[in-house]
Design a protein around this motif. Sequence first.
Motif, PDB file in Angstrom:
ATOM      1  N   VAL A  72      -2.115   2.623   0.883  1.00  0.00           N
ATOM      2  CA  VAL A  72      -1.313   1.404   1.010  1.00  0.00           C
ATOM      3  C   VAL A  72      -0.610   1.411   2.379  1.00  0.00           C
ATOM      4  CG1 VAL A  72      -0.963   1.076  -1.476  1.00  0.00           C
ATOM      5  CG2 VAL A  72       0.686   2.425  -0.186  1.00  0.00           C
ATOM      6  N   GLY A  73      -0.664   0.274   3.069  1.00  0.00           N
ATOM      7  CA  GLY A  73      -0.042   0.180   4.396  1.00  0.00           C
ATOM      8  C   GLY A  73      -0.825   0.901   5.477  1.00  0.00           C
ATOM      9  N   PHE A  74      -2.079   1.217   5.200  1.00  0.00           N
ATOM     10  CA  PHE A  74      -2.923   1.928   6.180  1.00  0.00           C
ATOM     11  C   PHE A  74      -3.245   1.046   7.391  1.00  0.00           C
ATOM     12  CE2 PHE A  74      -7.297   2.118   7.731  1.00  0.00           C
ATOM     13  CZ  PHE A  74      -7.421   3.422   8.166  1.00  0.00           C
ATOM     14  N   GLY A  75      -3.391  -0.247   7.182  1.00  0.00           N
ATOM     15  CA  GLY A  75      -3.866  -1.155   8.237  1.00  0.00           C
ATOM     16  C   GLY A  75      -2.749  -1.622   9.153  1.00  0.00           C
ATOM     17  N   ALA A  76      -2.888  -2.826   9.675  1.00  0.00           N
ATOM     18  CA  ALA A  76      -1.922  -3.372  10.634  1.00  0.00           C
ATOM     19  C   ALA A  76      -0.498  -3.319  10.081  1.00  0.00           C
ATOM     20  CB  ALA A  76      -2.299  -4.811  10.974  1.00  0.00           C
ATOM     21  N   SER A  77      -0.364  -3.481   8.767  1.00  0.00           N
ATOM     22  CA  SER A  77       0.977  -3.547   8.175  1.00  0.00           C
ATOM     23  C   SER A  77       1.764  -2.249   8.346  1.00  0.00           C
ATOM     24  CB  SER A  77       0.882  -3.913   6.688  1.00  0.00           C
ATOM     25  OG  SER A  77       0.253  -5.173   6.546  1.00  0.00           O
ATOM     26  N   GLY A  78       1.070  -1.132   8.494  1.00  0.00           N
ATOM     27  CA  GLY A  78       1.794   0.133   8.663  1.00  0.00           C
ATOM     28  C   GLY A  78       1.920   0.568  10.102  1.00  0.00           C
ATOM     29  N   ARG A  79       1.457  -0.255  11.044  1.00  0.00           N
ATOM     30  CA  ARG A  79       1.349   0.222  12.435  1.00  0.00           C
ATOM     31  C   ARG A  79       1.944  -0.717  13.458  1.00  0.00           C
ATOM     32  NH1 ARG A  79      -4.540   2.773  12.768  1.00  0.00           N
ATOM     33  NH2 ARG A  79      -4.894   3.075  10.551  1.00  0.00           N
ATOM     34  N   ASN A  80       2.449  -1.853  13.065  1.00  0.00           N
ATOM     35  CA  ASN A  80       2.697  -2.931  14.037  1.00  0.00           C
ATOM     36  C   ASN A  80       4.027  -2.801  14.776  1.00  0.00           C
ATOM     37  OD1 ASN A  80       4.818  -4.493  12.525  1.00  0.00           O
ATOM     38  ND2 ASN A  80       3.193  -4.463  10.981  1.00  0.00           N
ATOM     39  N   GLY A  81       4.302  -3.809  15.619  1.00  0.00           N
ATOM     40  CA  GLY A  81       5.512  -3.789  16.438  1.00  0.00           C
ATOM     41  C   GLY A  81       6.790  -4.066  15.668  1.00  0.00           C
ATOM     42  N   GLY A  82       6.665  -4.463  14.408  1.00  0.00           N
ATOM     43  CA  GLY A  82       7.845  -4.656  13.562  1.00  0.00           C
ATOM     44  C   GLY A  82       8.648  -5.896  13.884  1.00  0.00           C
ATOM     45  N   GLN A  83       8.104  -6.779  14.717  1.00  0.00           N
ATOM     46  CA  GLN A  83       8.873  -7.965  15.105  1.00  0.00           C
ATOM     47  C   GLN A  83       8.648  -9.098  14.116  1.00  0.00           C
ATOM     48  OE1 GLN A  83       9.019  -9.125  19.120  1.00  0.00           O
ATOM     49  NE2 GLN A  83       8.917  -7.042  19.909  1.00  0.00           N
ATOM     50  N   VAL A  84       9.734  -9.666  13.659  1.00  0.00           N
ATOM     51  CA  VAL A  84       9.661 -10.773  12.705  1.00  0.00           C
ATOM     52  C   VAL A  84      10.148 -12.017  13.450  1.00  0.00           C
ATOM     53  CG1 VAL A  84      10.492 -11.620  10.484  1.00  0.00           C
ATOM     54  CG2 VAL A  84      10.049  -9.175  10.801  1.00  0.00           C
ATOM     55  N   GLY A  85       9.198 -12.725  14.037  1.00  0.00           N
ATOM     56  CA  GLY A  85       9.544 -13.860  14.886  1.00  0.00           C
ATOM     57  C   GLY A  85       9.731 -15.133  14.080  1.00  0.00           C
ATOM     58  N   SER A  86      10.387 -16.111  14.711  1.00  0.00           N
ATOM     59  CA  SER A  86      10.584 -17.415  14.067  1.00  0.00           C
ATOM     60  C   SER A  86       9.357 -18.290  14.254  1.00  0.00           C
ATOM     61  CB  SER A  86      11.787 -18.134  14.684  1.00  0.00           C
ATOM     62  OG  SER A  86      12.958 -17.414  14.431  1.00  0.00           O
ATOM     63  N   GLY A  87       9.194 -19.245  13.374  1.00  0.00           N
ATOM     64  CA  GLY A  87       8.139 -20.240  13.518  1.00  0.00           C
ATOM     65  C   GLY A  87       6.763 -19.665  13.224  1.00  0.00           C
ATOM     66  N   LEU A 199       5.433   0.313   2.291  1.00  0.00           N
ATOM     67  CA  LEU A 199       5.544   1.275   1.182  1.00  0.00           C
ATOM     68  C   LEU A 199       6.542   0.781   0.131  1.00  0.00           C
ATOM     69  CD1 LEU A 199       5.516   4.626   3.216  1.00  0.00           C
ATOM     70  CD2 LEU A 199       3.627   3.615   1.920  1.00  0.00           C
ATOM     71  N   GLY A 200       7.606   0.143   0.604  1.00  0.00           N
ATOM     72  CA  GLY A 200       8.592  -0.407  -0.333  1.00  0.00           C
ATOM     73  C   GLY A 200       7.992  -1.519  -1.187  1.00  0.00           C
ATOM     74  N   LEU A 201       7.152  -2.337  -0.569  1.00  0.00           N
ATOM     75  CA  LEU A 201       6.475  -3.393  -1.342  1.00  0.00           C
ATOM     76  C   LEU A 201       5.535  -2.768  -2.372  1.00  0.00           C
ATOM     77  CD1 LEU A 201       5.492  -6.060   1.380  1.00  0.00           C
ATOM     78  CD2 LEU A 201       7.389  -6.158  -0.252  1.00  0.00           C
ATOM     79  N   ALA A 202       4.851  -1.699  -1.977  1.00  0.00           N
ATOM     80  CA  ALA A 202       3.912  -1.044  -2.904  1.00  0.00           C
ATOM     81  C   ALA A 202       4.670  -0.465  -4.099  1.00  0.00           C
ATOM     82  CB  ALA A 202       3.135   0.060  -2.177  1.00  0.00           C
ATOM     83  N   ARG A 203       5.810   0.141  -3.815  1.00  0.00           N
ATOM     84  CA  ARG A 203       6.599   0.714  -4.912  1.00  0.00           C
ATOM     85  C   ARG A 203       7.090  -0.408  -5.854  1.00  0.00           C
ATOM     86  NH1 ARG A 203      10.306   3.653  -2.228  1.00  0.00           N
ATOM     87  NH2 ARG A 203       9.230   5.628  -2.439  1.00  0.00           N
TER      88      ARG A 203
END
Length: 431
Positions: A72-87, A199-203
Amino acid sequence: MTMDLLTANDRPGRYPASWYAETATPLAPFAPLKGAQRADVCIVGAGYTGLSAALHLAQAGLSVTLLEAQRVGFGASGRNGGQVGSGQRQDQDWLERQAPGAARTLWDIAQEAKALVQDLIAEHHIDAAWRPGVAHACHGARSAAHARAYAERLARDYGYDAVQPLDRAGIGALIGSGSFAGGDLDMGAGHLHPLRFALGLARAAQGAGVRIHERSRVVAVEGGLVRTEDGEVAADHVILACNGYLGRLHPDIAARVMPINNFIVATEPLGNRADDILSRDIAVADDRFVVNYWRLSEDRRLLFGGGESYGYRFPRDIAALVRRPMLSIYPQLADVKITHAWGGTLAITLNRMPCFHRDGGIYTASGYSGHGVAMATMAGRIIAAAVQGDASRFDTMATLPTRAFPGGGALRTPLLALAMTWYGLRDRLGL
Ligand SMILES: Cc1cc2nc3c(=O)[nH]c(=O)nc-3n(C[C@H](O)[C@H](O)[C@H](O)COP(=O)(O)OP(=O)(O)OC[C@H]3O[C@@H](n4cnc5c(N)ncnc54)[C@H](O)[C@@H]3O)c2cc1C
């Protein structure tokens, strides 16, 4: 030659050697699928799209099986820049031109996406280190002027007044680099630890009753029958949440959603020097087509993403690739060691808007084009609603049909290399 992105660049069943993997506590492994199962919904892929869909559906009382090829979270979701942009990934000017009737709803969906991320973190006590603030740094005067006008327009037409325009001195003071002509700071956006969020979503999904199976790669989807090497799930609804790794599982979508690789490094902890890089704990993205993006980690390392690379294989020396743009913005970090370097596979579409598609009982959403932390999480909610009979927002997201890349699957690699070379050149020439 077929390139299998699920195995090309990583050790099977292992997270990459990222700073994120080093600072997250993995969940106990979920057993691979064996034998035959039945579920209301079978979901393929445990990134934000699949995990969020699974959680929402299980909370609504449906039986859900979630199959993940690796972890779980192996792909882009576990590796990205962590930015939560608007729009959305495209701005409101573009959306109003392309989809005048839907532009407002698309804005509202994106606003809800950011709120959803924060609500999930709060509700499920996820240690995702959410911090408000994303700055947009513009290299040229024209782009800085556009940022100012756009901030005013968002306030006027959308009632969104969290974006503060910045002049050269303002952006310089914020991000410790003389490279930029201006920009803005959006305090309604934010950043987080992407793998801990996944990981929190998976739990949470597990807690809501989702049956999760890792090391369970789906090899065929035939109507409502989903097959792995060792098992199968018969389901009324199937959700393909494979994003850049979809491969040949759904050839029609694969022709519209192109995988690309992107790279991030972490420096050694910067201590007090971190204040000269970012004077506030915000994330930054610049306006290059091959975008540079960065922020500080909780232990005050610089996490910097960027660099061009063509082809499906990660380059041998990722650190050297990303160091170049990092030093062009922060030459003062020439003596700083890079301690972690990793790559990830994301997916883009031709018009940069995600590809939502449903056909009978099969649903997919992918191709968030570098803007998926919030939108993939939101896609999970939107797909869950569609499965339960309310497809209104799903259909709004699908109103911007993503065309197939010319030549379909076979030609995508050379075409992308060509396009990225052109855009990289355009960046370098300042066009
Ligand atoms: C380096 C990098 C930086 C990024 N930075 C940002 C950013 O700062 N902000 C932002 O908003 N977005 C960013 N993105 C994009 C963002 O990470 C994605 O849009 C988002 O994570 C997509 O989530 P997903 O669940 O759709 O896909 P993924 O997280 O890739 O999940 C797909 C999952 O499906 C599984 N899978 C695939 N095929 C099969 C199969 N056949 N059987 C079983 N399982 C399968 C994979 O193993 C994987 O776990 C970035 C991406 C990368 C790679």
